[in-house]
Design a protein around this motif. Structure first.
Motif, mmCIF file in Angstrom:
data_model
loop_
_atom_site.group_PDB
_atom_site.id
_atom_site.type_symbol
_atom_site.label_atom_id
_atom_site.label_comp_id
_atom_site.label_asym_id
_atom_site.label_seq_id
_atom_site.Cartn_x
_atom_site.Cartn_y
_atom_site.Cartn_z
ATOM 1 N N ALA A 338 -10.490 91.394 -37.711
ATOM 2 C CA ALA A 338 -10.002 91.403 -39.087
ATOM 3 C C ALA A 338 -8.972 90.296 -39.309
ATOM 4 O O ALA A 338 -8.949 89.661 -40.372
ATOM 5 C CB ALA A 338 -9.392 92.764 -39.417
ATOM 6 N N ALA A 339 -8.146 90.040 -38.293
ATOM 7 C CA ALA A 339 -7.153 88.964 -38.400
ATOM 8 C C ALA A 339 -7.844 87.614 -38.492
ATOM 9 O O ALA A 339 -7.442 86.741 -39.265
ATOM 10 C CB ALA A 339 -6.210 89.003 -37.196
ATOM 11 N N ARG A 340 -8.914 87.452 -37.724
ATOM 12 C CA ARG A 340 -9.683 86.201 -37.764
ATOM 13 C C ARG A 340 -10.331 86.022 -39.143
ATOM 14 O O ARG A 340 -10.309 84.943 -39.735
ATOM 15 C CB ARG A 340 -10.730 86.200 -36.659
ATOM 16 C CG ARG A 340 -11.449 84.851 -36.493
ATOM 17 C CD ARG A 340 -12.690 85.026 -35.640
ATOM 18 N NE ARG A 340 -12.374 85.454 -34.287
ATOM 19 C CZ ARG A 340 -11.965 84.620 -33.313
ATOM 20 N NH1 ARG A 340 -11.824 83.327 -33.573
ATOM 21 N NH2 ARG A 340 -11.735 85.063 -32.107
ATOM 22 N N GLU A 341 -10.893 87.115 -39.658
ATOM 23 C CA GLU A 341 -11.565 87.067 -40.956
ATOM 24 C C GLU A 341 -10.579 86.727 -42.078
ATOM 25 O O GLU A 341 -10.917 86.048 -43.053
ATOM 26 C CB GLU A 341 -12.229 88.429 -41.235
ATOM 27 C CG GLU A 341 -13.242 88.376 -42.357
ATOM 28 C CD GLU A 341 -14.004 89.695 -42.487
ATOM 29 O OE1 GLU A 341 -14.227 90.111 -43.627
ATOM 30 O OE2 GLU A 341 -14.342 90.288 -41.430
ATOM 31 N N ALA A 342 -9.324 87.174 -41.900
ATOM 32 C CA ALA A 342 -8.299 86.919 -42.912
ATOM 33 C C ALA A 342 -7.613 85.570 -42.691
ATOM 34 O O ALA A 342 -6.591 85.284 -43.333
ATOM 35 C CB ALA A 342 -7.273 88.036 -42.886
ATOM 36 N N ALA A 343 -8.149 84.779 -41.778
ATOM 37 C CA ALA A 343 -7.623 83.430 -41.467
ATOM 38 C C ALA A 343 -6.195 83.490 -40.924
ATOM 39 O O ALA A 343 -5.413 82.550 -41.105
ATOM 40 C CB ALA A 343 -7.693 82.534 -42.692
ATOM 41 N N LYS A 344 -5.877 84.593 -40.223
ATOM 42 C CA LYS A 344 -4.558 84.713 -39.593
ATOM 43 C C LYS A 344 -4.561 84.132 -38.177
ATOM 44 O O LYS A 344 -3.509 83.865 -37.606
ATOM 45 C CB LYS A 344 -4.131 86.186 -39.525
ATOM 46 C CG LYS A 344 -4.010 86.883 -40.885
ATOM 47 C CD LYS A 344 -2.865 86.323 -41.694
ATOM 48 C CE LYS A 344 -2.644 87.122 -42.969
ATOM 49 N NZ LYS A 344 -1.566 86.533 -43.798
ATOM 50 N N VAL A 345 -5.760 83.974 -37.596
ATOM 51 C CA VAL A 345 -5.877 83.405 -36.246
ATOM 52 C C VAL A 345 -6.038 81.892 -36.376
ATOM 53 O O VAL A 345 -6.917 81.422 -37.096
ATOM 54 C CB VAL A 345 -7.081 84.010 -35.493
ATOM 55 C CG1 VAL A 345 -7.208 83.389 -34.109
ATOM 56 C CG2 VAL A 345 -6.935 85.533 -35.392
#
Length: 365
Positions: A338-345
């Motif tokens: 979910a963090a990757r999908e939200a461009a947090k990674v």
């Protein structure tokens, strides 16, 4: 692993603090020199972020960062010349990364003090002078050994001697060696001496629940102690070693209630460890997954490859890139996906400066 030596005058609570930190059983009777041999304990660094990440990842293992504490017998005036237990104990802290100087910060006629009255400024000055005198002797001996190399025209010996002359000048003025202005090369050349007063010192003021603590006294002893530490360019923390030791036997869920009862508002040990990290300029990053969530310690300003080296040398030498997400962003996202999908990674390269609380995944060749 980070190593910290606990020093102080006899009977100021060093072994009690050591017990509190390590839950180990070492002597802490009310008389000087009860700690005949240095006691060593490895302490897991408390960090609530670690537990939250482990829960998120459903990790099988949780491994905190660790600090090794070395409990040294009490130093007295003249220790550098063999008084008390003398130089054998000073030598035990030469291999540490930092010094934790414990200072008594309460009045209690039932607990003896080696100097009779309670004066933190005097106690700090006595301990620091012993460290300074021990270092000056070390520097003098080293300069004597360098003389033949200097006569032989060895440039590095000349440079080291020049640096040591500056250090000796600082020490002779009664000042800690860490205040000497040296170039990076000069620091490198004198580092092998492991000078005590070149190490960062964290001052720890030991109070007592229900006692006459100096920060509540109607005199200026506490203020003068704070000002002295500030003038030395150091930090201080306050702890109630006896209460923290007592709390070791209390179940985690009940500790807060007992703290209120004892009148101890903060977790002194956690503050102490945080103070140690700040004194040494350290930060924590994490790796997390189903098998393991782990905290790693690196110097503030470390690059991604340097952080990778804390895990394995290949992570530095064969570094390609690192995936990075802040702990807060990962926890608020609910999962790595979910963090990757939200461009947090983010994907970071060799120049990336690691931040405290980064969660990192290293990719190497």
């Amino acid at each position: 692993m980070l190593r910290i030596g606990i020093v102080g005058l006899p009977n100021v609570g060093k072994s009690t603090l050591f017990n509190a930190l390590t839950k180990a059983s070492v002597p802490c009777e009310n008389y000087p020199f009860c700690t005949i041999d240095p006691s060593i304990g490895v302490v897991g660094v408390p960090d609530e972020r670690l537990d939250k990440l482990a829960t998120l990842s459903k990790s099988e293992k949780v491994i905190p960062a660790a600090i090794e504490f070395v409990d040294i017998a009490g130093l007295v005036k003249g220790a550098s010349e063999g008084e008390g237990l003398g130089n054998q104990f000073l030598s035990n802290i030469r291999e540490t990364d930092a010094i934790l100087e414990l200072v008594r910060f309460f009045d209690d006629p039932d607990i003896t003090h080696v100097h009779g009255d309670i004066d933190p400024v005097r106690d700090i000055e006595v301990i620091n002078l012993e460290l300074i005198l021990a270092d000056r002797e070390q520097v003098t001996k080293r300069r004597e050994r360098l003389s033949s190399d200097i006569r032989g025209g060895i440039k590095e010996a000349v440079t080291e001697d020049t640096a040591l002359a500056l250090v000796e000048q600082t020490l002779s003025s009664g000042t800690l060696a860490i205040g000497t202005k040296l170039s990076e090369n000069e620091k490198r050349l004198v580092r092998h001496l492991n000078l005590l007063t070149m190490k960062p010192i964290l001052y720890c003021f030991n109070g007592k629940s229900g006692g006459h603590n100096l920060d509540e006294a109607a005199d200026d002893r506490a203020r003068r102690a704070y000002e002295l530490v500030e003038s030395l360019g150091s930090r201080y923390v306050q702890v109630d070693a006896h209460t923290e030791r007592e709390l070791n036997d209390v179940a985690g869920s009940d500790k807060e209630m007992f703290r209120q009862e004892f009148g101890v508002q903060v977790d002194g040990l956690a503050e102490l460890i945080r103070g140690a990290y700040e004194t040494l300029g350290l930060i924590t990053f994490f790796t997390t997954g189903p098998k393991e969530t782990r905290a790693w310690t690196v110097p503030r300003g470390a690059t991604a490859p340097e952080a990778g080296a804390a895990i394995h040398t290949d992570f530095k030498d064969k570094f390609i890139r690192a995936e990075v997400v802040s702990t807060n962003d990962l926890l608020s996202s609910g999962s790595y996906a979910a963090a990757r999908e939200a461009a947090k990674v983010r994907t970071e390269g060799k120049e990336y400066i690691v931040k405290d609380g980064d969660v990192m995944l290293f990719l190497h060749s």
